[in-house]
Each structure stands twice: as structure tokens, then as C-alpha cells.
Design a protein around this motif. Structure first.
Motif, PDB file in Angstrom:
ATOM      1  N   LYS A 217      10.856 118.386   9.550  1.00 25.10           N
ATOM      2  CA  LYS A 217      11.699 119.155   9.116  1.00 25.10           C
ATOM      3  C   LYS A 217      12.818 119.864   9.806  1.00 25.10           C
ATOM      4  O   LYS A 217      13.210 120.092   8.814  1.00 25.10           O
ATOM      5  N   ALA A 218      12.030 120.368  10.878  1.00 25.65           N
ATOM      6  CA  ALA A 218      13.526 121.236  11.605  1.00 25.65           C
ATOM      7  C   ALA A 218      13.845 120.575  12.121  1.00 25.65           C
ATOM      8  O   ALA A 218      14.865 120.901  12.401  1.00 25.65           O
ATOM      9  N   ILE A 219      13.632 118.917  12.400  1.00 29.09           N
ATOM     10  CA  ILE A 219      14.790 118.699  13.055  1.00 29.09           C
ATOM     11  C   ILE A 219      15.907 117.868  12.104  1.00 29.09           C
ATOM     12  O   ILE A 219      17.057 118.400  12.593  1.00 29.09           O
ATOM     13  N   VAL A 220      15.510 118.033  10.591  1.00 28.60           N
ATOM     14  CA  VAL A 220      15.930 117.416   9.938  1.00 28.60           C
ATOM     15  C   VAL A 220      17.667 118.959   9.652  1.00 28.60           C
ATOM     16  O   VAL A 220      18.584 118.321   9.437  1.00 28.60           O
ATOM     17  N   GLU A 221      16.527 119.776   9.428  1.00 26.04           N
ATOM     18  CA  GLU A 221      17.360 121.445   8.754  1.00 26.04           C
ATOM     19  C   GLU A 221      18.753 120.982  10.229  1.00 26.04           C
ATOM     20  O   GLU A 221      19.514 121.832   9.676  1.00 26.04           O
ATOM     21  N   THR A 222      17.931 120.715  11.219  1.00 24.00           N
ATOM     22  CA  THR A 222      19.699 121.402  12.368  1.00 24.00           C
ATOM     23  C   THR A 222      20.272 120.516  12.420  1.00 24.00           C
ATOM     24  O   THR A 222      21.083 120.866  12.340  1.00 24.00           O
ATOM     25  N   LEU A 223      19.967 119.236  12.179  1.00 23.29           N
ATOM     26  CA  LEU A 223      20.850 118.277  12.282  1.00 23.29           C
ATOM     27  C   LEU A 223      22.153 118.166  11.268  1.00 23.29           C
ATOM     28  O   LEU A 223      22.995 118.347  11.138  1.00 23.29           O
ATOM     29  N   LEU A 249      18.638 115.654  -0.139  1.00 19.93           N
ATOM     30  CA  LEU A 249      19.793 116.159  -0.837  1.00 19.93           C
ATOM     31  C   LEU A 249      20.553 118.168  -0.962  1.00 19.93           C
ATOM     32  O   LEU A 249      21.289 118.370  -0.050  1.00 19.93           O
ATOM     33  N   ASN A 250      18.632 117.944  -0.683  1.00 20.14           N
ATOM     34  CA  ASN A 250      18.334 119.780  -1.073  1.00 20.14           C
ATOM     35  C   ASN A 250      18.716 121.046   0.023  1.00 20.14           C
ATOM     36  O   ASN A 250      19.216 121.767   0.130  1.00 20.14           O
ATOM     37  N   LYS A 251      18.319 119.796   1.395  1.00 18.14           N
ATOM     38  CA  LYS A 251      19.062 120.263   3.021  1.00 18.14           C
ATOM     39  C   LYS A 251      20.400 120.353   2.841  1.00 18.14           C
ATOM     40  O   LYS A 251      20.560 120.687   4.288  1.00 18.14           O
ATOM     41  N   GLY A 252      20.525 119.429   2.008  1.00 21.00           N
ATOM     42  CA  GLY A 252      22.007 119.242   2.977  1.00 21.00           C
ATOM     43  C   GLY A 252      22.829 118.151   3.734  1.00 21.00           C
ATOM     44  O   GLY A 252      24.095 118.345   3.699  1.00 21.00           O
ATOM     45  N   CYS A 253      21.652 116.954   4.077  1.00 22.17           N
ATOM     46  CA  CYS A 253      22.253 115.874   3.895  1.00 22.17           C
ATOM     47  C   CYS A 253      22.763 115.178   2.470  1.00 22.17           C
ATOM     48  O   CYS A 253      21.796 114.761   1.849  1.00 22.17           O
ATOM     49  N   MET A 254      23.873 114.330   2.450  1.00 21.84           N
ATOM     50  CA  MET A 254      24.942 114.115   1.972  1.00 21.84           C
ATOM     51  C   MET A 254      24.943 112.576   1.666  1.00 21.84           C
ATOM     52  O   MET A 254      25.105 111.873   0.991  1.00 21.84           O
TER      53      MET A 254
END
Ligand code: C2E
Ligand code: MG
Ligand code: MG
Ligand code: MG
Length: 292
Positions: A217-223, A249-254
Motif C-alpha cells: 500500500k505504502a509503495i503504491v501510494e508513493t509511486l 483508483l481511489n489512491k489516484g492510479c488511473m
């Protein structure tokens, strides 16, 4: 007895070596023949954005073996690299992908698609790589802006200056660059600063356990933040479930690629998939999330 045992072990070792060499030799001969006889195929995996458009496809190599059936690249790419055959195979892949872009450019349902092509280290290291790619694209009549080339981090450690030059030359020609399997190699943020990548692909190993693994989760949010700040597109690989999709999607990876939407498809299957995608469960899920 000890000597006999040692001899026996040596004998077995020699047989194993011999088998390994001849298997390898026959794999090499088989791959050469496969190339000459047109046994390689490209399959295409849809790439989807957050509003449910299929904007592109990744070209993935398959070997249609007359006896062994469909062989995935994991089985032969490494051997192709070791034997140098990856160069003619890579050339074939590029030509084939460009020819596909040209075919699709005449079809209003397909004309907007970009195609991503995986490039191997030894291809990129060829002194005439830039020239060859430009020639293939020009001869095919494909639009360079619709071609993306995917590299992995491990390929960037060597000859950084030459790599930057080559990437910039092809970028100036209109081709864009994507950093594949991001996070699995020895990434240096310095690469990201100096190399002209338009896109980062989150490796599927970070997506697989995304819902339960706090580090993932942390890695994806950082990316997501990193790619935004560096002005790069971010695409998640290996999206298999709606839960993963919703999280991303909710974290902003589109942008997404994965079995949830589709496995890699033959050309016929891909063309049949495009018009019915909006009826699929994955598409409905995406729309449902967007209207929340
Ligand atoms: P890659 O470039 O990272 O490609 C993504 C791989 O993940 C593909 O495997 C794809 O089928 C698989 N994949 C996609 N979505 C999912 C999913 O939701 N779940 C799971 N578990 N897997 C998913 P494939 O087609 O077996 O290719 C493996 C690798 O072989 C590629 O990894 C790439 O590194 C290499 N490769 C494929 N085609 C070529 C080629 O034309 N040239 C070169 N040099 N390498 C290639
Ligand atoms: Mg790839
Ligand atoms: Mg990948
Ligand atoms: Mg990979």
C-alpha cells in the motif's frame, strides 16, 4: 568404492551437462526455425484508463510451436537473449507491432490505440538500435507517437549516457518510453530524473497483495505521488480483482492492465473484445466507482 562413486558422479554430471547443452542447442535451432517459419505471434493485452477507455495494448510475444503448442516468453526469452537471437526476434516484434498499428489506423474503433513493445537489454545495446527503430517505423508508415517502448530498470545500470542519448533520439522522433516492472530492480531515483520516461508501470508484485500488505500500500501510494511530481503516467500491472482496481483508483492510479479486464489476446480476439468491453463486469465496476 570412493573412487567408483566419484566416477559415477562425474559421469552423471557429464550426462547432465551434455543434455543441458544439447537442449539449449536444439532450443536455439528451434527458435531460428520458428523465426524463419513464422511461428512467432504477438498477443495484445488491453490497457484501460479510469473512465473505461481502452487506450492501448501491450504486445506480448508467443511462440506457436507445431508440437508443443503455445509457448510463453518466460520459457524462451532468456535463451534468446543468451544466444543473441533476441535481436532478429526483437526486430520481427517491432515490425509486426508497427504493421498492426498501420492496420488499426484504418479501423475507426482501433485507430486511437497505442502499442507498447518490450525491448531487451541486448537490443537496446546495439549501436544501430536508434537507426533501426526509426527505419522500421518509417517503412511501416506507423505514427511514432503511437509506439511505446518498455525497458526494465536492470537495463539502465550500464552505459547510462549512451542509453540517455538513444532514448532522447527516439523521443525526438516521437516514440515514448515506459519503465516496466518498476520497483523490482535496483531503481535509482537518479534514472528517473535523467531518463526521458513518459510512463511508469507498477510491477504486479506490488499489486497482488495490495489489499492486505501494508508495505505494498505504502509503495503504491508513493509511486502515485512520485509519478505525479515527475509528470509521468502511471499504470498498474497485474490488476486481477475489483478490490485492487478500486484501491488503485481511489489512491489516484488511473491506468490499468491485468486479467480483470483481459488476458493478452490474439489479434482476432482483441478486435472482437473492443466493441463488447463496455458490457463487461470490469467496465461496470469502474463506472460504478466513478459515480460514487
Ligand atoms: P512484462 O512486460 O512485464 O509483461 C507483463 C506480463 O504479465 C505478461 O506475461 C502478461 O501476460 C502478464 N500479466 C498481465 N496481466 C496479468 C495479471 O493480471 N496477472 C498475472 N499473473 N499476470 C499478468 P507474459 O506475456 O508471459 O510475458 C512475460 C515477460 O516476457 C514480459 O513481462 C516481458 O518481460 C517478456 N516479453 C514478452 N514479450 C516480449 C518481447 O516481445 N520482447 C522481449 N524482449 N520481452 C518480451
Ligand atoms: Mg512489459
Ligand atoms: Mg511488467
Ligand atoms: Mg516482467
Amino acid at each position: 568404492i570412493n573412487n567408483l562413486a566419484a566416477l559415477a558422479i562425474l559421469g552423471v554430471a557429464l550426462i547432465v551437462m551434455q543434455t543441458d547443452i544439447s537442449t539449449r542447442h536444439s532450443l536455439y535451432a528451434d527458435m531460428r526455425a520458428a523465426l524463419a517459419q513464422g511461428q512467432f505471434r504477438l498477443h495484445y493485452q488491453p490497457q484501460v484508463d479510469a473512465v473505461g477507455n481502452i487506450f492501448g495494448a501491450e504486445a506480448l510475444l508467443r511462440w506457436q510451436h507445431p508440437v508443443r503448442g503455445m509457448i510463453p516468453p518466460g520459457v524462451f526469452i532468456a535463451a534468446a537473449e543468451e544466444t543473441g537471437l533476441i535481436q532478429p526476434i526483437g526486430t520481427w516484434v517491432l515490425k509486426e507491432a508497427c504493421a498492426q498499428l498501420v492496420k488499426w489506423s484504418k479501423d475507426p474503433n482501433m485507430a486511437h490505440l497505442s502499442i507498447s513493445v518490450n525491448v531487451s537489454a541486448s537490443q537496446l545495446r546495439q549501436p544501430d538500435f536508434v537507426q533501426e527503430v526509426i527505419e522500421i517505423v518509417m517503412r511501416s508508415g506507423a505514427t511514432p507517437a503511437q509506439l511505446k517502448l518498455e525497458l526494465t530498470e536492470s537495463m539502465l545500470a550500464k552505459d547510462v549516457d549512451t542509453t540517455i542519448q538513444k532514448m532522447k533520439a527516439l523521443r525526438a522522433f516521437g516514440i515514448s518510453w515506459s519503465l516496466d516492472d518498476f520497483g523490482t530492480g535496483y531503481s535509482s531515483l537518479n534514472y528517473l530524473k535523467h531518463l526521458p520516461f513518459e510512463q511508469l508501470k507498477i510491477d504486479q508484485s506490488f499489486v497482488r497483495d495490495l489489499l492486505t500488505n501494508e508495505s505494498d500500500k505504502a509503495i503504491v501510494e508513493t509511486l502515485v505521488v512520485l509519478s505525479k511530481n515527475l509528470n509521468m503516467m502511471l499504470i498498474a500491472e497485474g490488476v486481477e480483482t475489483t478490490e485492487q482496481l478500486n484501491y488503485l483508483l481511489n489512491k489516484g492510479c488511473m491506468k490499468y492492465q491485468g486479467y480483470l479486464f483481459s488476458r493478452p489476446l490474439s489479434i482476432e480476439a482483441f478486435e472482437a473484445f473492443m466493441p463488447v468491453f463496455h458490457e463487461s463486469k470490469a467496465y461496470m465496476q469502474l463506472k460504478a466507482q466513478l459515480t460514487l
